[in-house]
Write a protein that holds these residues in place. Structure first.
Motif, short mmCIF file in Angstrom:
data_model
loop_
_atom_site.label_atom_id
_atom_site.label_comp_id
_atom_site.label_asym_id
_atom_site.label_seq_id
_atom_site.Cartn_x
_atom_site.Cartn_y
_atom_site.Cartn_z
N SER A 172 6.09 6.46 -6.74
CA SER A 172 6.46 7.38 -7.82
C SER A 172 7.21 8.61 -7.31
O SER A 172 7.78 9.36 -8.10
N ARG A 173 7.22 8.79 -5.99
CA ARG A 173 7.85 9.98 -5.41
C ARG A 173 9.16 9.67 -4.70
O ARG A 173 9.91 10.59 -4.35
N ALA B 186 0.83 -1.20 0.00
CA ALA B 186 0.00 0.00 0.00
C ALA B 186 0.86 1.26 0.00
O ALA B 186 0.58 2.23 -0.72
N ALA B 187 1.93 1.24 0.79
CA ALA B 187 2.83 2.38 0.83
C ALA B 187 3.50 2.59 -0.53
O ALA B 187 3.66 3.74 -0.99
N ARG B 188 3.88 1.51 -1.18
CA ARG B 188 4.49 1.62 -2.51
C ARG B 188 3.51 2.22 -3.52
O ARG B 188 3.89 3.03 -4.36
N MET C 242 12.27 4.49 -0.54
CA MET C 242 11.04 3.73 -0.37
C MET C 242 11.22 2.66 0.69
O MET C 242 10.34 2.44 1.54
N GLN C 243 12.34 1.97 0.67
CA GLN C 243 12.63 0.96 1.69
C GLN C 243 12.68 1.58 3.08
O GLN C 243 12.17 1.00 4.05
N GLU C 244 13.26 2.76 3.19
CA GLU C 244 13.32 3.46 4.47
C GLU C 244 11.92 3.85 4.93
O GLU C 244 11.57 3.72 6.12
N PHE C 245 11.08 4.31 4.00
CA PHE C 245 9.71 4.68 4.34
C PHE C 245 8.95 3.47 4.89
O PHE C 245 8.26 3.56 5.91
N ILE C 246 9.08 2.34 4.21
CA ILE C 246 8.38 1.12 4.64
C ILE C 246 8.83 0.71 6.03
O ILE C 246 8.01 0.32 6.88
N LYS C 247 10.13 0.80 6.27
CA LYS C 247 10.67 0.46 7.60
C LYS C 247 10.12 1.41 8.66
O LYS C 247 9.71 0.97 9.75
N ALA D 261 -4.83 12.74 4.59
CA ALA D 261 -5.72 11.89 5.38
C ALA D 261 -6.46 10.91 4.49
O ALA D 261 -6.77 9.78 4.92
N ASP D 262 -6.73 11.27 3.25
CA ASP D 262 -7.39 10.36 2.31
C ASP D 262 -6.51 9.15 2.02
O ASP D 262 -7.01 8.03 1.85
N ASP D 263 -5.19 9.38 1.96
CA ASP D 263 -4.28 8.25 1.74
C ASP D 263 -4.34 7.27 2.91
O ASP D 263 -4.37 6.05 2.72
N ALA D 264 -4.36 7.81 4.12
CA ALA D 264 -4.44 6.94 5.30
C ALA D 264 -5.74 6.15 5.32
O ALA D 264 -5.75 4.96 5.65
#
Length: 222
Positions: free
Chosen positions: A32-33, A25-27, A39-44, A82-85
């Motif tokens: 794209s950003r 979902a995070a990906r 991205m790996q850091e964000f997921i962690k 908030a829509d993304d969450a």
């Protein structure tokens, strides 16, 4: 443990039985950003903040996801919505099982009652459970217990409802931090770690390791 026949086999649901797809979902939202290392850091970070969010008083899982995603966005310099969450939260009941789960559960369900203890909301969990392809004696949620695992209160709620103690169950999970560490501390001696690759092995906590749910029947001598 092969000779141990528990009164109940208790399970973590998301990650262990249901294919947990927060990283996907995070990906979808930020791939794209962010380049791959970011991205790996964000997921962690997103995983770490979800754990941090559940360690205090209970709050709805929508708030857990919202807060964890907002904190991850702030840390990684990404605009939060908030829509993304809400989109991430609403995906949860659509997730199905790992491929090995329905047949693996079927091997034991006729002999031993199966129970789920999940960090879930009442309104979402049964959609996931219905996809598992096996009957469950009981499904308990963090909303019912008013506490998320790894807090002991969640496990104690399950014991109270089942009318049993730590010595009566076999607890099965793919996570040490959410399940097996607390199970160890609460005196649940019979534990199974499903090695889904989420966390490294940690033999200190005393468990039987299986690669997937197809190995569960052998653990209880079926």
């Amino acid at each position: 443990m092969a000779s141990f026949r528990p009164k109940y086999i208790t399970f973590d649901c998301y990650g262990t039985l249901t294919h947990f797809q927060m990283a996907e979902a995070a990906r979808d939202l930020y791939g794209s950003r962010l380049d791959e290392p970011r991205m790996q850091e964000f997921i962690k970070n997103f995983a770490a903040y979800r754990l941090d969010e559940i360690m205090g008083d209970w709050k709805p899982y929508a708030d857990v996801v919202h807060n964890a995603l907002e904190r991850s966005c702030k840390r990684n310099g990404v605009a939060f919505s908030a829509d993304d969450a809400r989109m991430v939260y609403e995906r949860v009941p659509t997730w199905g099982p790992h491929a090995d789960v329905p047949a693996g559960l079927a091997k034991v369900a006729k002999e031993i009652p199966l129970v789920i203890l999940s960090n879930a909301m009442n309104a979402q969990i049964m959609s996931n459970v219905e996809k598992l392809g096996a009957p469950f004696h009981a499904v308990y949620t963090a909303e019912q217990a008013q506490a998320y695992k790894p807090r002991f209160q969640a496990f104690e709620y399950m014991f109270d409802r089942l009318g049993c103690g730590p010595e009566d169950i076999l607890h099965c999970s793919s996570s040490f931090r959410y399940d097996l560490m607390s199970a160890h501390d609460l005196g649940i001696k019979n534990k199974v770690w499903v090695n889904r690759g989420h966390e490294p092995a940690n033999p200190y906590y005393g468990y039987v390791e299986i690669a997937d749910i197809s190995g569960l029947a052998g653990v209880v001598g079926l």
